[in-house]
Design a protein around this motif. Structure first.
Motif, short mmCIF file in Angstrom:
data_model
loop_
_atom_site.label_atom_id
_atom_site.label_comp_id
_atom_site.label_asym_id
_atom_site.label_seq_id
_atom_site.Cartn_x
_atom_site.Cartn_y
_atom_site.Cartn_z
N GLN A 156 1.20 -1.22 0.09
CA GLN A 156 0.15 0.08 0.30
C GLN A 156 0.65 1.04 0.28
OE1 GLN A 156 -3.54 -0.03 2.86
NE2 GLN A 156 -3.26 2.21 3.68
N GLN A 160 1.11 4.40 -2.77
CA GLN A 160 0.27 5.87 -2.87
C GLN A 160 1.50 6.42 -3.37
OE1 GLN A 160 -2.77 6.40 -0.54
NE2 GLN A 160 -1.38 4.94 1.63
N ASN B 85 -9.47 0.70 2.88
CA ASN B 85 -8.62 0.68 1.16
C ASN B 85 -8.90 -0.02 0.19
OD1 ASN B 85 -8.03 -1.51 2.56
ND2 ASN B 85 -6.19 -1.62 4.03
N ASP B 86 -10.06 -0.52 0.48
CA ASP B 86 -10.10 -1.70 -0.97
C ASP B 86 -10.66 -0.73 -2.48
OD1 ASP B 86 -13.43 -1.17 -0.61
OD2 ASP B 86 -12.65 -1.20 1.66
N MET B 87 -11.18 -1.78 -2.95
CA MET B 87 -11.35 -0.97 -3.95
C MET B 87 -12.23 -0.49 -4.39
SD MET B 87 -9.54 0.25 -6.88
CE MET B 87 -8.70 -1.66 -8.13
N ILE B 90 -12.45 3.02 -2.80
CA ILE B 90 -11.72 4.38 -4.03
C ILE B 90 -12.73 4.43 -4.48
CG2 ILE B 90 -10.31 4.42 -5.30
CD1 ILE B 90 -8.49 2.28 -3.54
N ILE B 102 -6.25 8.55 -0.44
CA ILE B 102 -4.85 8.03 0.20
C ILE B 102 -4.62 7.20 1.12
CG2 ILE B 102 -3.36 8.88 2.24
CD1 ILE B 102 -3.21 12.04 0.91
N MET B 103 -4.85 6.24 1.44
CA MET B 103 -5.23 5.09 2.60
C MET B 103 -4.29 4.67 3.81
SD MET B 103 -5.57 2.28 -0.53
CE MET B 103 -4.24 2.59 -1.91
N LYS B 104 -4.78 5.71 4.62
CA LYS B 104 -4.13 5.40 6.28
C LYS B 104 -3.19 4.40 6.51
CE LYS B 104 -7.43 9.23 8.27
NZ LYS B 104 -8.02 9.27 9.71
#
Lengths: 274, 122
Positions: A156, A160, B85-87, B90, B102-104
């Motif tokens: 991930q 990014q 954080n999956d498609m 998004i 943005i994925m934490k």
């Protein structure tokens, strides 16, 4: 690490890859060699270095070299060279190449983000390519880096860094905790382990060579040798793309900067005449 | 100076984002849920919005859909910043009008890269 151990490692890496390691970066050497020592079953770094010094084990020496020369990379690093590739180089190549395949080489590409960035651009621009055949090559000195590159699997954190979210959606799928590049894009890149210090004449010619943030790690004679080899691998209208902070100035006359294009070089016409 | 509205119910995340964004030259406004954020936008539309997904009162995706219906609501660059954080999340965010995602966990480099991608940082 003792100074003599650091020196052994520095000499090894320089001889094998041309990369010059700052002797003050002992911490970095230790951090990067620790996993090599662990995987090879050594209790400590001095034991690993001793084995390199005494046994001259090829596999071990390459593992240490690879660990110390692997470059940090990310998708679309610095953005501008990739915008230039999309907007200028690719259309010009398609217009001028006729039936001949367009050959692009991402040299010393570490874990593959650079050639895959180029592959995504080519895939996205497919409709404008009028069926042009494009051969895209990725190479690195490190077997481990190439294995990761070929897997097309990225964390991930890695996806990014530099990858616009729309490209993630278009070209990747979630695979457990990783992101997997689509087979279509993955299959566009051919991989090969290449040491830039080796004789590169057998590779043929490339219309565009990306070799970004690589030569800055070499000493000047190595830099000259590598740049001269890359220049010979370019046709008269070929382009070499270096990192923003890298220059051929004072190193070789075989390449000339392309006006207004930072980091982009063409073979020097004098060389062609000669 | 460009304004970025940070919408997150976590005070810690707002603080971290504020520090990074101020270094990038933004003036910061804060909201702890979507409803507060809508009120902010109706008062003064920011240039950028950093948006969490899961929040009380009004979540991020509902806020974004509401925002894009506002008269000037198409203007702010919206960057989702969420643990989702999956498609599916998004794609839903992009369909609702998000510009970046943005994925934490995230760091300053990622935030800067995303805002650069969105044209807000040069």
């Amino acid at each position: 690490m003792r100074p003599e151990d650091v020196e052994t490692v520095r000499s090894l890496v320089h001889a094998r890859s041309g990369v010059v390691i700052d002797p003050g970066k002992t911490y970095q050497i230790e951090t990067r060699l620790a996993p090599v020592a662990r995987r090879a079953g050594f209790a400590s770094l001095p034991d690993l270095v001793q084995a390199i010094r005494v046994q001259r084990d090829e596999k071990l020496m390459w593992a240490a070299t690879e660990a110390l020369t692997s470059n940090e990379t990310c998708f679309f690093r610095d953005r501008v060279p990739f915008a230039q590739f999309r907007e200028e180089m690719l259309p010009e190549l398609v217009a001028g190449r006729g039936e001949r395949p367009i050959r692009i080489w991402s040299a010393a590409c570490a874990t593959g983000q650079e050639p895959y960035s180029l592959a995504m651009i080519i895939d996205d621009e497919r409709a404008k390519l009028h069926g042009a055949r494009i051969e895209l090559f990725g190479s690195d000195i490190s077997e481990r880096s190439l294995e990761k590159a070929q897997s097309g699997l990225y964390t991930q954190f890695e996806v990014q860094r530099g990858l616009p979210i729309r490209l993630l959606v278009r070209h990747f799928e979630k695979a457990d905790e990783m992101w997997a590049l689509s087979p279509r894009v993955r299959q566009m890149v051919r991989w090969r382990r290449i040491n830039l210090l080796a004789d590169l004449r057998g590779l043929g010619q490339f219309d565009v060579i990306f070799c970004r943030n690589v030569i800055s790690g070499f000493d000047e004679p190595t830099r000259r040798r590598v740049l001269d080899q890359l220049a010979r691998a370019l046709p008269d209208d070929g382009r070499l793309v270096l990192g923003f902070d890298e220059t051929v100035s004072g190193v070789t006359d075989a390449l000339t900067p392309v006006a207004g294009r930072r980091g982009v070089y063409a073979p020097t016409p004098a060389r062609i005449a000669a | 100076m460009k304004t970025c509205l940070v919408v997150d119910d976590s005070r810690v995340i707002r603080k971290v984002a504020r520090r990074i964004l101020e270094e990038l030259g933004f003036e910061i406004a804060e909201a702890s849920d979507g409803m507060e954020a809508i009120a902010w936008c109706r008062t003064a539309m920011p240039e950028a919005i950093l948006l969490d997904w899961n929040m009380p009162v009004m979540d991020g995706i509902t806020f974004l859909r509401e925002l894009r219906k506002e008269p000037d609501g198409h203007e702010p660059v919206v960057v989702f910043c969420t643990v989702e954080n999956d498609m599916e999340h998004i794609v839903a965010a992009l369909e609702a009008g998000a510009d970046e995602y943005i994925m934490k966990p995230f760091d300053g480099d990622i935030l800067e890269a995303k805002l650069t991608e969105a044209g807000l940082v040069t």
